[in-house]
Enzyme design. Structure first.
Site, PDB file in Angstrom:
ATOM      1  N   LYS A 148      53.412  16.384  53.431  1.00  0.00           N
ATOM      2  CA  LYS A 148      54.392  16.269  54.484  1.00  0.00           C
ATOM      3  C   LYS A 148      54.545  17.616  55.196  1.00  0.00           C
ATOM      4  CE  LYS A 148      58.878  16.672  53.816  1.00  0.00           C
ATOM      5  NZ  LYS A 148      59.512  17.985  53.616  1.00  0.00           N
ATOM      6  N   GLU A 161      71.232  20.422  47.605  1.00  0.00           N
ATOM      7  CA  GLU A 161      70.450  21.571  47.134  1.00  0.00           C
ATOM      8  C   GLU A 161      71.307  22.822  47.216  1.00  0.00           C
ATOM      9  OE1 GLU A 161      66.048  21.363  48.164  1.00  0.00           O
ATOM     10  OE2 GLU A 161      67.013  20.852  50.039  1.00  0.00           O
ATOM     11  N   LYS A 217      58.548  11.821  40.889  1.00  0.00           N
ATOM     12  CA  LYS A 217      59.631  12.096  39.934  1.00  0.00           C
ATOM     13  C   LYS A 217      59.852  10.877  39.049  1.00  0.00           C
ATOM     14  CE  LYS A 217      62.102  15.085  43.201  1.00  0.00           C
ATOM     15  NZ  LYS A 217      61.915  16.431  42.710  1.00  0.00           N
ATOM     16  N   ASP A 251      54.482  11.829  49.046  1.00  0.00           N
ATOM     17  CA  ASP A 251      55.897  12.162  49.113  1.00  0.00           C
ATOM     18  C   ASP A 251      56.253  12.533  47.682  1.00  0.00           C
ATOM     19  OD1 ASP A 251      58.702  12.005  48.825  1.00  0.00           O
ATOM     20  OD2 ASP A 251      58.808  10.877  50.692  1.00  0.00           O
ATOM     21  N   HIS A 252      56.512  13.809  47.445  1.00  0.00           N
ATOM     22  CA  HIS A 252      56.598  14.233  46.043  1.00  0.00           C
ATOM     23  C   HIS A 252      57.788  13.590  45.319  1.00  0.00           C
ATOM     24  CE1 HIS A 252      59.507  17.245  47.407  1.00  0.00           C
ATOM     25  NE2 HIS A 252      59.863  17.378  46.143  1.00  0.00           N
ATOM     26  N   ARG A 299      41.909  30.808  54.237  1.00  0.00           N
ATOM     27  CA  ARG A 299      41.425  31.914  55.062  1.00  0.00           C
ATOM     28  C   ARG A 299      41.279  33.212  54.255  1.00  0.00           C
ATOM     29  NH1 ARG A 299      44.905  31.701  60.165  1.00  0.00           N
ATOM     30  NH2 ARG A 299      45.035  29.637  59.278  1.00  0.00           N
ATOM     31  N   ASP A 333      63.239  17.020  57.718  1.00  0.00           N
ATOM     32  CA  ASP A 333      62.701  17.547  56.465  1.00  0.00           C
ATOM     33  C   ASP A 333      62.913  16.576  55.292  1.00  0.00           C
ATOM     34  OD1 ASP A 333      61.548  19.720  54.951  1.00  0.00           O
ATOM     35  OD2 ASP A 333      63.545  20.144  54.153  1.00  0.00           O
ATOM     36  N   LYS A 353      71.489  21.819  52.451  1.00  0.00           N
ATOM     37  CA  LYS A 353      71.135  23.066  51.776  1.00  0.00           C
ATOM     38  C   LYS A 353      72.424  23.838  51.516  1.00  0.00           C
ATOM     39  CE  LYS A 353      66.517  22.991  52.908  1.00  0.00           C
ATOM     40  NZ  LYS A 353      65.675  22.617  51.785  1.00  0.00           N
ATOM     41  N   HIS A 410      61.744  11.534  51.881  1.00  0.00           N
ATOM     42  CA  HIS A 410      62.345  11.430  50.543  1.00  0.00           C
ATOM     43  C   HIS A 410      63.496  10.417  50.495  1.00  0.00           C
ATOM     44  CE1 HIS A 410      59.877  14.826  50.085  1.00  0.00           C
ATOM     45  NE2 HIS A 410      60.739  15.770  50.395  1.00  0.00           N
TER      46      HIS A 410
HETATM   47  C1  BG6 Z   1      60.726  19.359  50.419  1.00  0.00           C
HETATM   48  C2  BG6 Z   1      61.520  19.940  51.557  1.00  0.00           C
HETATM   49  O1  BG6 Z   1      59.957  18.276  50.862  1.00  0.00           O
HETATM   50  O2  BG6 Z   1      61.623  18.924  49.411  1.00  0.00           O
HETATM   51  C3  BG6 Z   1      62.388  21.083  51.073  1.00  0.00           C
HETATM   52  O3  BG6 Z   1      60.635  20.394  52.574  1.00  0.00           O
HETATM   53  C4  BG6 Z   1      63.252  20.631  49.927  1.00  0.00           C
HETATM   54  O4  BG6 Z   1      63.175  21.603  52.119  1.00  0.00           O
HETATM   55  C5  BG6 Z   1      62.411  19.951  48.860  1.00  0.00           C
HETATM   56  O5  BG6 Z   1      63.911  21.762  49.385  1.00  0.00           O
HETATM   57  C6  BG6 Z   1      63.283  19.329  47.795  1.00  0.00           C
HETATM   58  O6  BG6 Z   1      62.479  18.913  46.742  1.00  0.00           O
HETATM   59  P1  BG6 Z   1      63.041  18.840  45.264  1.00  0.00           P
HETATM   60  O7  BG6 Z   1      61.922  18.272  44.466  1.00  0.00           O
HETATM   61  O8  BG6 Z   1      63.423  20.239  44.880  1.00  0.00           O
HETATM   62  O9  BG6 Z   1      64.242  17.944  45.346  1.00  0.00           O
END
Ligand code: BG6
Length: 513
Positions: A169, A237, A203, A198-199, A62, A256, A361, A261
């Site tokens: 996601k 985290e 890894k 899914d990132h 936007r 989340d 967290k 993950h």
């Molecule tokens: C994301 C979550 O998908 O993954 C976040 O929405 C989280 O809340 C993050 O902090 C963690 O990713 P990574 O790669 O830092 O472990």
């Protein structure tokens, strides 16, 4: 038509197949994900010679910006990620691949304009009409953007070219909404065109779980209920919710982190060997595990899950404020920032082997790891020695920030009497293979450019992940927590998380700094 510069030689020798010619369209190009992850990842691919010379990026968002403004942003993002990277010839080529188009995703006319612009870029960059669309937007737009693309012929693949879409996601916010989104997408696109990202699967150490299990003859024979006592998966985290309070407060840690993950980590750890690395062969085995996770009854939700929210505390010597004081979080929020669960997998390999998982967290350290704890050796031999108990062997897959594998076993402490000490045999990735610059998105973007869906979630997998957490969401909603906040920032979560294992005679393995 302007003549495009030849791309100079990449910095690193190429390992693997080069991405196919294509235009990548980023919806949400002005956002955080694009700047922090996608742009540096594309640059790393260019350096590794994995990006086609026939390539362009069209950012859509936007925010009003010109191509030049967008290129300036690209420059700043790469410079921040890698300060020396924006000076060379490769950079000159890379920067000129970026274009921008302002627009409102809900505006149908945007898509006709987009089509025109894409055709122009396609000609200029010879991208063979191959386009992929990255949904880096708010999730509420995912379905409608893809519908609009399809309505304008931008998902058609009838002339030998391809059209793909990467969906970020969260994929839905519960089972029902995930199913609805799948239906919406599959109405206008084929499953083979949909890349649900899914990132975690980007890894290296997550991908290594499969290599470790299936490329080594010594572990697979003992990778089952006969030898394994239980498995622990921890994703800890130190960060709070940063600028994402409004998203996170709607989601909570369970949504989340768990259906996506953590389910990936469980399925890769527990799956049967696939018959090949073909995308569906691997995903079939992962899906079987997700389907075999025992659904929790209402009573089991109460006895086998723990939720928590952090209060004020201290991390690394600095004061951390309570979740309820974070920006965009209501002062009486009941959203969980910590989850622990005990799951069982109903199949022959894993029957009665608990999988304990936790994520939170504001924990004391950032650390993601999987502990495989083996059954104890019989004590018989040590009865008449000073040894009081035997410690179990543990194999630990360290996912981040340390990347490696360690094996804990007992050794005799030197001296005249029989005493045992726990020792660790360690493999550290960095020590063996050095460190490659990586955001984790490189492999995933490259896979999309070569049409490999192995590391992307199929519709059935996403739904199976939600099926596991849905009963928990329902019970938690019906019984809101009354004791939040229940763990201070900088600790390993509420005491109930420790009790979850203690009542089974087990203990979390915590890795401190
Ligand atoms: C994301 C979550 O998908 O993954 C976040 O929405 C989280 O809340 C993050 O902090 C963690 O990713 P990574 O790669 O830092 O472990």
């Amino acid at each position: 038509m302007a003549q495009l510069a030849e791309r100079p030689t990449a910095t690193l020798p190429r390992i693997g197949k080069q991405g196919e010619p294509c235009v990548m369209v980023i919806f949400g190009a002005a956002g955080d994900l694009t700047g922090r992850m996608l742009i540096p990842a594309l640059y790393n691919l260019a350096r590794a010679d994995l990006l086609s010379k026939e390539f362009a990026v069209l950012g859509v968002a936007r925010t009003a910006m010109s191509d030049e403004d967008f290129r300036k942003k690209v420059h700043d993002h790469v410079k921040e990620y890698c300060p020396d990277c924006t000076e060379d010839e490769l950079w000159d080529w890379f920067e000129k691949c970026f274009y921008y188009m302002p627009g409102d995703f809900g505006d149908k006319e945007l898509y006709a304009k987009l089509k025109e612009r894409l055709n122009k870029l396609d000609q200029e960059h010879s991208t063979h009409q191959n386009f992929f669309y990255y949904m880096a937007t708010a999730p509420s737009y995912f379905g409608s953007i893809v519908e609009n693309l399809a309505a304008n012929g931008l998902m058609d693949q009838n002339d030998g070219h391809w059209r793909r879409v990467i969906i970020e996601k969260p994929f839905g916010h519960d089972l029902e909404s995930a199913k609805t989104l799948n239906k919406q997408l599959l109405k206008v696109a084929d499953e083979k065109q949909i890349y649900r990202i899914d990132h975690y699967l980007g890894k290296e150490t997550v991908q290594n779980i499969m290599a470790f299990r299936f490329a080594n003859g010594i572990f697979e024979p003992i990778w089952n209920r006969r030898y394994i006592d239980h498995v622990q998966i921890s994703v800890a985290e130190t960060v709070g919710v940063e600028q994402r309070g409004s998203y996170f407060d709607q989601a909570g840690s369970l949504r989340d982190m768990v259906p996506n993950h953590i389910m990936q980590l469980i399925s890769l750890t527990a799956m049967e060997p696939p018959i090949s690395f073909d995308a569906n062969a691997v995903r079939d085995e992962q899906a079987k595990i997700l389907h075999a996770i025992q659904p929790l009854s209402d009573e089991e939700v109460l006895s086998r899950t723990v939720r928590g929210q952090y209060g004020d505390g201290t991390i690394d010597g600095s004061r951390a404020e309570a979740y309820r004081s974070e920006a965009d979080v209501p002062a009486d929020s009941r959203t969980e920032t910590f989850v622990a669960m005990k799951l069982l997998i109903d199949n022959w390999r894993w029957a009665d082997v608990p999988f304990y998982l936790r994520t939170g967290k504001r924990m004391p350290v950032r650390n993601t790891h999987i502990v495989i704890q083996f059954r104890q050796a019989p004590f018989v031999l040590f009865r008449d020695t000073p040894v009081e108990h035997l410690m179990p062997n543990q194999l630990v897959l360290h996912i981040q920030p340390e990347e490696g594998i360690s094996l804990r076993f007992a050794a005799k402490v030197p001296g005249p009497v029989m005493r045992l000490g726990g020792v660790d045999m360690n493999f550290e990735y960095q020590q063996y293979f050095g460190k490659q610059p990586s955001t984790g998105y490189e492999r995933l973007l490259h896979d999309c450019m070569i049409g490999d869906q192995t590391l992307f979630q199929r519709a059935d997998m996403v739904e199976a992940g939600w099926s596991v957490v849905n009963p928990v969401l329902d019970v938690w909603k019906a019984l809101p927590p009354r004791n939040f906040p229940n763990y201070p920032a900088g600790t390993w979560g509420p005491k109930e998380a420790d009790e979850l294992l203690e009542k089974d005679g087990r203990r979390w393995r915590n890795f401190e700094k």
